[in-house]
Design an enzyme around this catalytic site. Structure first.
Site, PDB file in Angstrom:
ATOM      1  N   GLU A 199       0.861  -1.184   0.000  1.00 21.98           N
ATOM      2  CA  GLU A 199       0.000   0.000   0.000  1.00 21.98           C
ATOM      3  C   GLU A 199       0.900   1.238   0.000  1.00 21.98           C
ATOM      4  O   GLU A 199       1.618   1.492   0.968  1.00 21.98           O
ATOM      5  CB  GLU A 199      -0.909   0.005   1.232  1.00 21.98           C
ATOM      6  CG  GLU A 199      -1.861   1.192   1.274  1.00 21.98           C
ATOM      7  CD  GLU A 199      -2.633   1.288   2.587  1.00 21.98           C
ATOM      8  OE1 GLU A 199      -3.588   2.081   2.638  1.00 21.98           O
ATOM      9  OE2 GLU A 199      -2.268   0.584   3.551  1.00 21.98           O
ATOM     10  N   GLY A 257       1.176   5.030   0.335  1.00 25.93           N
ATOM     11  CA  GLY A 257       0.400   6.117   0.901  1.00 25.93           C
ATOM     12  C   GLY A 257      -0.551   5.595   1.971  1.00 25.93           C
ATOM     13  O   GLY A 257      -1.683   5.234   1.679  1.00 25.93           O
ATOM     14  N   ASP A 277       5.010   5.339   3.090  1.00 31.23           N
ATOM     15  CA  ASP A 277       4.546   6.717   3.121  1.00 31.23           C
ATOM     16  C   ASP A 277       5.743   7.642   3.264  1.00 31.23           C
ATOM     17  O   ASP A 277       6.721   7.324   3.954  1.00 31.23           O
ATOM     18  CB  ASP A 277       3.579   6.946   4.281  1.00 31.23           C
ATOM     19  CG  ASP A 277       2.694   8.168   4.056  1.00 31.23           C
ATOM     20  OD1 ASP A 277       1.470   7.976   3.857  1.00 31.23           O
ATOM     21  OD2 ASP A 277       3.207   9.301   4.073  1.00 31.23           O
ATOM     22  N   ASP A 329      10.001   7.949  -0.222  1.00 28.87           N
ATOM     23  CA  ASP A 329       9.369   8.068  -1.531  1.00 28.87           C
ATOM     24  C   ASP A 329       9.401   6.698  -2.202  1.00 28.87           C
ATOM     25  O   ASP A 329      10.478   6.152  -2.450  1.00 28.87           O
ATOM     26  CB  ASP A 329      10.126   9.101  -2.356  1.00 28.87           C
ATOM     27  CG  ASP A 329       9.515   9.341  -3.733  1.00 28.87           C
ATOM     28  OD1 ASP A 329       8.662   8.549  -4.156  1.00 28.87           O
ATOM     29  OD2 ASP A 329       9.915  10.312  -4.387  1.00 28.87           O
ATOM     30  N   ASP A 386      -2.031   4.911  -3.404  1.00 32.21           N
ATOM     31  CA  ASP A 386      -2.832   5.998  -2.849  1.00 32.21           C
ATOM     32  C   ASP A 386      -1.873   7.061  -2.316  1.00 32.21           C
ATOM     33  O   ASP A 386      -2.064   7.598  -1.230  1.00 32.21           O
ATOM     34  CB  ASP A 386      -3.744   5.472  -1.733  1.00 32.21           C
ATOM     35  CG  ASP A 386      -4.724   6.528  -1.228  1.00 32.21           C
ATOM     36  OD1 ASP A 386      -4.983   7.493  -1.964  1.00 32.21           O
ATOM     37  OD2 ASP A 386      -5.195   6.402  -0.081  1.00 32.21           O
ATOM     38  N   HIS A 442      -0.721  11.249  -5.725  1.00 31.79           N
ATOM     39  CA  HIS A 442      -1.722  11.456  -6.773  1.00 31.79           C
ATOM     40  C   HIS A 442      -1.202  12.292  -7.942  1.00 31.79           C
ATOM     41  O   HIS A 442      -1.957  12.584  -8.867  1.00 31.79           O
ATOM     42  CB  HIS A 442      -3.011  12.085  -6.233  1.00 31.79           C
ATOM     43  CG  HIS A 442      -3.584  11.390  -5.045  1.00 31.79           C
ATOM     44  ND1 HIS A 442      -3.585  10.019  -4.923  1.00 31.79           N
ATOM     45  CD2 HIS A 442      -4.166  11.888  -3.917  1.00 31.79           C
ATOM     46  CE1 HIS A 442      -4.146   9.688  -3.765  1.00 31.79           C
ATOM     47  NE2 HIS A 442      -4.501  10.796  -3.136  1.00 31.79           N
ATOM     48  N   GLU A 479      -5.542   4.815  -7.183  1.00 30.26           N
ATOM     49  CA  GLU A 479      -6.687   5.547  -6.662  1.00 30.26           C
ATOM     50  C   GLU A 479      -6.600   7.040  -6.984  1.00 30.26           C
ATOM     51  O   GLU A 479      -5.536   7.562  -7.324  1.00 30.26           O
ATOM     52  CB  GLU A 479      -6.775   5.387  -5.138  1.00 30.26           C
ATOM     53  CG  GLU A 479      -7.123   4.002  -4.661  1.00 30.26           C
ATOM     54  CD  GLU A 479      -7.343   3.949  -3.159  1.00 30.26           C
ATOM     55  OE1 GLU A 479      -7.688   2.862  -2.659  1.00 30.26           O
ATOM     56  OE2 GLU A 479      -7.175   4.980  -2.478  1.00 30.26           O
ATOM     57  N   ASP A 480      -7.744   7.695  -6.833  1.00 28.35           N
ATOM     58  CA  ASP A 480      -7.852   9.162  -6.922  1.00 28.35           C
ATOM     59  C   ASP A 480      -7.331   9.728  -8.236  1.00 28.35           C
ATOM     60  O   ASP A 480      -6.639  10.750  -8.267  1.00 28.35           O
ATOM     61  CB  ASP A 480      -7.145   9.818  -5.735  1.00 28.35           C
ATOM     62  CG  ASP A 480      -7.842   9.508  -4.412  1.00 28.35           C
ATOM     63  OD1 ASP A 480      -9.008   9.075  -4.454  1.00 28.35           O
ATOM     64  OD2 ASP A 480      -7.236   9.703  -3.358  1.00 28.35           O
TER      65      ASP A 480
END
Length: 359
Positions: free
Chosen positions: A43, A45, A69, A90, A113, A116, A141-142
């Protein structure tokens, strides 16, 4: 807990999680076949870590759940589930990727996620799709952010994340292109723009690309299983068309080398509009004034007209060529120049836009 829905787990978590309602509905169906399997999840983010815990609860047999994250505070999050690991950094950075790889070299589900921004989304795919197991899912996503300038996007932005995933839909149908160029050529401009790369054999494993509102889901399978395969003809009554001869035949290979709409070196020019728009938006006035652009465009037009005039003079002086035919062609070229001066042309549009930009 095994029979609890993703929505129920999400609604009763302790750590905060932020997801659109549609995402939860999509994930409920998308994740169902993975639920009882010993999978690994990445995952990108995780923010407050809420959805990371949701994933751990929903997938009881998952072996590794890696959250990444860039916010250092995420490294301070405490998780009671030993399967959860957090990497701060990163995700597109080589050092961060190495730390992720040290925890799990492959994944079955990857969810982006993160920031973005288009660059980071394309980078996440380029770096981690090769680490996705066959049969796995890559979810971005997003993607509504890809329509916004602040996230390196826009409806017609040639290098937005949505533009990238749309290109992948053509990768699926590679065997029908009818040209000799590889899959990588289709995404070459995009990857070059962001200084990224991805191998041809990885693109060959893209099985499908699905779109939902603000989401894209890319499935990966063995390259041998994503082709059209054999054609099967069943039955023995052919009242309208006798297709029996096509049984067990391969897909038609239709040569398209002479089709300008299939020439990737030509159709890549569709990005010129977006590139020039980006140049104008990021123009450094101290180095390259807008007035200079207008002047240069005018000079280009003048040079073209001058060259045509010079060619006409040479033709008039020649005694060995077909004057009438060549003059006719020159007239057609001159007419083309005049046509290019009409307001609907790109250069005229560009001149108007440049004049409208405040100085």
């Amino acid at each position: 807990m095994k029979n609890e829905s993703l929505q129920h787990i999400f609604s009763n978590g302790e750590k905060s999680s932020d997801k659109w309602a549609l995402y939860l509905d999509v994930y409920e169906n998308l994740f169902a076949s993975f639920r009882d399997r010993p999978i690994s999840i990445l995952e990108i983010g995780i923010q407050n870590g809420g959805f990371t815990e949701v994933l751990a609860a929903y997938f009881p047999n998952a072996t590794q759940i890696v959250g990444c994250d860039i916010d250092p505070k995420s490294g301070e999050l405490a998780f009671s589930d030993p399967r959860i690991s957090v990497v701060v950094g990163d995700a597109s950075n080589a050092e961060t990727a190495a730390r992720i790889d040290s925890i799990s070299a492959e994944f079955d589900i990857i969810i982006d996620d993160g920031s973005h921004t288009s660059k980071d989304i394309v980078a996440a795919f380029s770096h981690y799709f090769p680490k996705l197991r066959e049969g796995g899912l890559f979810v971005a996503e997003d993607l509504h952010c890809s329509y916004w300038f602040e996230y390196e996007g826009g409806l017609a932005h040639p290098f937005s994340s949505m533009s990238f995933f749309k290109l992948l839909t053509d990768i699926i149908n590679f065997e029908h292109w009818g040209i000799s160029q590889p899959r990588t050529r289709l995404v070459q401009d995009m990857l070059h723009h962001y200084s990224l790369e991805i191998a041809e054999d990885e693109l060959a494993k893209i099985s499908s690309v699905e779109f939902f509102n603000s989401m894209s889901i890319v499935r990966k399978k063995a390259a041998s299983s994503v082709t059209l395969g054999k054609r099967f003809v069943s039955g023995n009554q052919f009242s309208v068309a006798d297709n029996a001869r096509f049984n067990l035949s391969d897909a038609l290979r239709n040569d398209q080398h002479g089709n300008p709409y299939s020439d990737l070196d030509l159709i890549s020019n569709k990005h010129v509009f977006g590139i020039l728009a980006g140049v104008l938006l990021h123009l450094d006035a101290s180095k390259f004034e807008r007035a200079q652009i207008v002047e240069r465009l005018g000079a280009i037009e003048s040079q073209m007209v001058a060259r045509l005039g010079g060619m006409e003079d040479k033709v008039r002086q020649s005694t060995t060529i077909q004057h009438a035919e060549i003059l006719e062609r020159l007239a057609a070229l001159a007419a083309g120049i005049e046509e290019c001066k009409r307001p609907r042309t790109f250069f005229e549009w560009l001149r108007v836009k440049l004049r409208q930009v405040p100085r």
